[in-house]
Design a protein around this motif. Sequence first.
Motif: not given
Length: 354
Positions: A224-231
């Motif tokens: 699992a990888v973040v595609m845009e800045d995330a909370e």
Amino acid sequence: MKKILLIEDNFEIRENIAEILTLANYEILEAENGKVGVDLAKREVPDLIICDIMMPQLDGYGVLRMLSGNTATASIPFIFLTAKSEKEDFRKGMNLGADDYLIKPFDDLELLDAVEMRLKKNENLKSGFQKNADGLNDFLQEAKGQENLEKLTSDKQKLQHFKRKQTLFLEGNHPNALYFLNKGKVKTYKSNEDGREYITNLYKDGDFIGYLDLIEDKAYRESAVVMEDAEVYVISKDDFFLLLHNNRLVANQFIKILSDNLAEREDRLLKLAYNSVRKRVAEALLFVEKQYAENAQTQESQVSISREDLASIVGASKETVIRTLADFKDENLIKSQGSKITIIDIEKLRKMRN
């Protein structure tokens, strides 16, 4: 009118409780022993069950075990009645999945408060939660109250900030937490021996991530990888299982999420296997639109996704996807600028021939 099943072998106590609840505008079903109570519960499926523990033929623990194993009755709120106040009895009842415990003698107000609270909490949990931080917190607070789970405290639901391209977890690692995406975009993917990625799912605000492997207690089958800045709220494995194992409604919620997601994923894999590239690109655009549409309208909606990620969903080369998008653009199905793709005719994409 809410329907309450009262299982109590003492006639006077049963009649007294039934009278109190009837005056409070509840419909009451009465059973004089556990066996009759189980049959009534399966036939009538009440909104709540009040059950004595010490009864002939089948005691209260047996009633709860039998009803918990039945799909139709497993999530009905269950209140035990007992003349015993020993801690061991309380613990045994709660471990079996009881929602509350009333020790005889109790007054009218205690009874009505317990009934009203359980019915209210049950409705709140049935309705799920708003898919944001406040909704998650409300849902967990309701679940905590169901079982008096003092160990599950709000400071353990830690909000963490992730930058674009940061990893939540990697394929092959062992899960130790449940992830709740409060804000941002996350993708999960699998890699082949050549290092090529295939995106297995896209997640948006309000989605749980990584629960399947956590529930099965197996190594992650995808990354699992973040595609845009995330909370992201990271809920510890112990806290999650405390909820899952002790709360039938919480377990049912996750079973529903799990079954819906598995059915959707199976459908996408079948399309990937049998559809043409053109059809697969159309399906991929519809999938991204469903998850990430930025300005959903009647005719047009806009999504933002890289050509690499789109190719990873389609299961084709980036060049092939770019050529197909160019065809869609010529056919006036989409228009694009950079990573932004505007779907002009969503119905034609849906009905595209294979």
